[in-house]
Design an enzyme around this catalytic site. Sequence first.
Site, PDB file in Angstrom:
ATOM      1  N   SER A   1      16.482  61.462  62.316  1.00 40.46           N
ATOM      2  CA  SER A   1      17.453  61.362  61.851  1.00 40.46           C
ATOM      3  C   SER A   1      17.738  61.387  60.295  1.00 40.46           C
ATOM      4  O   SER A   1      16.799  61.751  59.994  1.00 40.46           O
ATOM      5  CB  SER A   1      17.886  60.547  62.684  1.00 40.46           C
ATOM      6  OG  SER A   1      17.805  59.207  61.797  1.00 40.46           O
ATOM      7  N   LYS A   2      18.265  61.958  59.826  1.00 44.83           N
ATOM      8  CA  LYS A   2      19.627  62.328  58.981  1.00 44.83           C
ATOM      9  C   LYS A   2      18.235  61.036  57.399  1.00 44.83           C
ATOM     10  O   LYS A   2      18.153  61.546  56.182  1.00 44.83           O
ATOM     11  CB  LYS A   2      20.422  62.057  58.603  1.00 44.83           C
ATOM     12  CG  LYS A   2      21.067  63.896  58.477  1.00 44.83           C
ATOM     13  CD  LYS A   2      22.359  63.689  58.520  1.00 44.83           C
ATOM     14  CE  LYS A   2      22.943  65.722  58.314  1.00 44.83           C
ATOM     15  NZ  LYS A   2      24.280  65.420  58.434  1.00 44.83           N
ATOM     16  N   ARG A   3      18.512  59.703  58.188  1.00 44.58           N
ATOM     17  CA  ARG A   3      17.760  58.929  56.782  1.00 44.58           C
ATOM     18  C   ARG A   3      16.132  58.910  57.146  1.00 44.58           C
ATOM     19  O   ARG A   3      15.855  58.108  56.063  1.00 44.58           O
ATOM     20  CB  ARG A   3      18.124  57.508  58.283  1.00 44.58           C
ATOM     21  CG  ARG A   3      17.119  56.804  59.024  1.00 44.58           C
ATOM     22  CD  ARG A   3      17.003  55.567  60.318  1.00 44.58           C
ATOM     23  NE  ARG A   3      16.239  55.012  60.843  1.00 44.58           N
ATOM     24  CZ  ARG A   3      16.614  55.477  62.035  1.00 44.58           C
ATOM     25  NH1 ARG A   3      17.722  56.229  62.452  1.00 44.58           N
ATOM     26  NH2 ARG A   3      16.532  55.438  62.824  1.00 44.58           N
TER      27      ARG A   3
END
Length: 483
Positions: A253-255
């Site tokens: 994910s973006k994290r």
Amino acid sequence: MSKVRTRFAPSPTGFMHVGNLRTALYEYLVAKSMNGAFVLRIEDTDRERLVDGAVDVIYNTMKVAGLIHDEGPDVGGEYGPYVQSERKDMYLPYAEKLIKEGKAYRCFCTKERLEEVQNSTVGGGYDRHCRDLDQKEIDRLLEAGTPYVIRQKMPITGTTKFVDAVFGEITVDNSELQDQILIKADGYPTYNFANVIDDHTMGITHVVRGSEYLSSTPKYNLLYEAFGWDIPTYIHLPLINGKNDDGTVSKLSKRHGSTGFEDLISEGYLPEAIINYIALLGWCPKDNREIFTLDELCKVFDISGISKSPSVFDYDKLDWFNAEYIRNMSVEEFATIATPYFKEALKDKEIDYVKLASILQQRTVKLTDIPDMIDFFNELPQYDKELFVNKKSKTNLENAPIMLKAVYDKLSALSEYNHDSIHDALIGLATQLEVKNGTVMWPARIAVAGKQVTPGGAIEILEILGKEESLRRMEIGLDKLSN
């Protein structure tokens, strides 16, 4: 055997995630490795999630990635239209056919009733309230203009089995399957229903998608069986994870960092390196080779090489791929792709980009590294005279001004100013002064670059800067050392 046909069917809901791109790549490789056709279909039936400009993102990503489709909305083909919303009128007749055959039914339940059932049932789900409505009641509700959806009658007992090319035979208990909606109240088909109708009518033979869709596959198969159609070959891909700060992994994910193709490009990664790396996220060639062009991947790709195990998106590994691709270019090719970054750092300064590329190529990991590495060419940065001190080169604040003045005088006297003449002058000076080459080179490089770490050594930097600018910067260095 019929010709292999695969399709990439993205929804235009935003950017192209790494997982979507890998699906597109594997669809492409499955088709091309078996001399088949690769189809692009835009699935835009979820009207609430559509994002303006997202279709252009899909086209641009496919083009930049080199995944050229044989059929699609922009190139046409005999199975069009290739946009689901343009196929809207074809789905309802298929659903009505199933109603006539007793394999589907109209469900008139209101949103409120469905929510009530959902909240009061263990595990939620629909209670099949309208599954066996009396025909008179159905006619009355239709006459009253009551909104309805069309649901498929799923088997209530027994099991449904299917075979996946990666995960093998999978069995699902039919009691877990709800009567899925085929046509929504707005007349649009659901994702699952449109998918099956489109895949069949477009002659799709191989369906590639993420393993998160494994549990939905029995629903697809029961539709194929209801229509009496051949079931395609399923290829479910393993999950892509990202590394967490604590060393664990979780779904990418973006994290974890940039996960969109366009974002990775803007971070300085080459499309070819991204595609090469993504190809190996869940697929393994028969040998240990890692570097492949897209054409080479088409020749060696085999479904049997796809893994069941989740893969981990490793940015360090992507860095390695990118650096390898940069090193394998010609200097001229590298200069061309680096030009926008040269211009960003150097503004309007006239510098030989090919010579600049020659000192950067072996040191560049991502294209975005370039501006910080070369900004000193544009303007001499502020620096402390302590930079002239270097133990390895045996320079200190006492001998640095002597060496720098000697270099200044030597270069001033050169009638021809190029790599060879600078090299001969500085190496000759070290011999003449009976010091190490580094004792001459270090002060010269610090004076003209103002940085401890630079791409290229003193000779390369002096040549690129030119005689006049090099001497001007050395005067500043001599001044700094005399104070």
